[in-house]
Design a protein around this motif. Structure first.
Motif, mmCIF file in Angstrom:
data_model
loop_
_atom_site.group_PDB
_atom_site.id
_atom_site.type_symbol
_atom_site.label_atom_id
_atom_site.label_comp_id
_atom_site.label_asym_id
_atom_site.label_seq_id
_atom_site.Cartn_x
_atom_site.Cartn_y
_atom_site.Cartn_z
ATOM 1 N N PRO A 66 -13.256 -18.868 25.104
ATOM 2 C CA PRO A 66 -13.286 -19.963 25.412
ATOM 3 C C PRO A 66 -15.260 -19.848 25.141
ATOM 4 C CG PRO A 66 -12.027 -20.720 26.460
ATOM 5 C CD PRO A 66 -11.676 -18.578 26.181
ATOM 6 N N ILE A 71 -17.712 -23.244 24.976
ATOM 7 C CA ILE A 71 -16.596 -23.998 25.944
ATOM 8 C C ILE A 71 -16.975 -23.190 27.002
ATOM 9 C CG2 ILE A 71 -14.343 -24.608 26.128
ATOM 10 C CD1 ILE A 71 -13.879 -25.044 23.858
ATOM 11 N N TYR A 118 -8.904 -24.703 21.727
ATOM 12 C CA TYR A 118 -10.238 -24.880 21.636
ATOM 13 C C TYR A 118 -10.703 -25.806 21.653
ATOM 14 C CZ TYR A 118 -9.434 -20.005 22.201
ATOM 15 O OH TYR A 118 -9.118 -19.050 22.440
ATOM 16 N N HIS A 125 -10.353 -26.236 27.506
ATOM 17 C CA HIS A 125 -9.926 -25.028 26.987
ATOM 18 C C HIS A 125 -8.449 -24.593 27.507
ATOM 19 C CE1 HIS A 125 -7.978 -20.593 27.261
ATOM 20 N NE2 HIS A 125 -8.072 -20.747 25.505
#
Length: 354
Positions: A66, A71, A118, A125
């Motif tokens: 991620p 993320i 994602y 995620h």
């Protein structure tokens, strides 16, 4: 009695205060650890072909987890996962890859037998299925414009259907009919779901709304329109059906109704030849991309099959591949390649114009 109550309140307050302090310390500690984990050197500038030729492909990113898509879990979630000893699963063995209409990236992981999702816009995620429905050996994935997700399970010989980013299992179809489903593609123009059956060497056509069988085309052989262990499939911007005819060492192109159009490629070890063609995709100009697992590269052809260029080479660095498999090109000509044995998805961009 009053003193006893005061002591009880004091102990409760002190206990709560200590708990809050510990949580803050742990949270700060986790933030420090997290910064160390996601620290990353600047990505290099890599283009193909090199000057003085006009560059057409540029390296964009390499995704193993991620953080490579920026993320980042919030402090509370990191703290929660820390106490539960829950770790974010990295990509282990990517194969099929797809991007939906809202930009979410889906990666089939054959090692953990799940799908990574994602979602950079939502900073999230996730992995599905979390429980209940399970895959035996997922291979490829396709997502329709309305967000419905289709995943081929070659071992169970079915296609499983999900909605809501994989959180809701809708059902499955093909059991008892499909032999070994591998590649899969949504044909929005005809309202069909096209599935490659590697064992029967044919393409199976299903109605995308009802999952009713609509027909099939292809038969095992070496002639035009015949297939030998095909693996992957994609749809061109014009609606043509492109199939990697793997053990015939070529790519075949069919009209939307399944009739043969043309083919290109043959066994060899030079540009324009194939050793083990796998994933196929097409960009907005209709150029066709073919992943070759043994060449460790991606070859690019025009819509008629004339060889244009190749990018990638064997290795472990950015822009290198090790037994790549799947490929997907989104509406913005961003190219996603499953670099399977390097445990990552590499991202490139097709640069149009002059």
């Amino acid at each position: 009695m009053t003193n006893i109550l005061r002591n009880i309140r004091y102990r409760r307050t002190a206990g709560l205060l200590i708990t809050v302090i510990l949580l803050l310390v742990c949270s700060l500690s986790l933030q420090g650890c997290f910064k160390n984990i996601v620290s990353r050197e600047p990505l290099p500038v890599i283009i193909w072909p090199m000057p003085p030729e006009i560059p057409r492909i540029s390296f964009v990113n390499s995704i193993s987890g991620p953080s490579d898509m920026n993320i980042v879990d919030g402090a509370a979630k990191r703290l929660f996962n820390h106490f539960l000893k829950k770790r974010t699963a990295p990509i282990s063995s990517p194969h099929g890859v797809a991007v939906d209409s809202e930009g979410r990236l889906y990666v089939v992981d054959t090692w953990i037998k799940k799908i990574h999702v994602y979602d950079a816009l939502e900073n999230e995620h996730s992995i599905f299925p979390e429980k209940g429905t399970a895959f035996s050996f997922p291979i490829d994935i396709a997502v329709s414009r309305n967000g419905r997700i289709f995943v081929t399970d070659s071992k169970d010989a079915v296609v499983r259907v999900f909605e809501n980013r994989g959180r809701l299992f809708v059902g499955e179809f093909g059991k008892g009919f499909l032999k070994r489903p591998t590649g899969i593609a949504v044909h929005e123009k005809t309202g069909e779901l096209l599935i490659v059956d590697t064992v029967s060497s044919e393409i199976i056509r299903y109605d995308i709304a009802t999952f009713a069988l609509k027909g099939r085309f292809g038969v095992e052989g070496k002639g035009s329109g015949m297939l030998h262990s095909p693996t992957s499939i994609t749809i061109s911007p014009d609606g043509d059906i492109i199939v990697s005819d793997s053990l015939n060492f070529r790519v075949q192109v069919f009209h939307p109704d399944g009739t043969f159009s043309h083919a290109f490629g043959e066994a060899g070890n030079g540009p324009g030849f194939f050793a083990r063609p796998k994933g196929v995709a097409a960009d907005s100009d209709g150029n066709i991309y073919v992943v070759d697992a043994l060449f460790d590269n991606v070859q690019m052809f025009d819509r008629d099959g004339r060889h244009l260029m190749a990018f990638g080479s064997p290795g472990y660095n950015y822009g290198n591949f090790w037994l790549p498999s799947g490929i997907f090109i989104d509406d913005n000509d961003i190219i996603y390649v499953s670099d399977t044995y390097n445990n990552r998805v590499q991202v490139f961009e097709y640069m149009k114009g002059d």
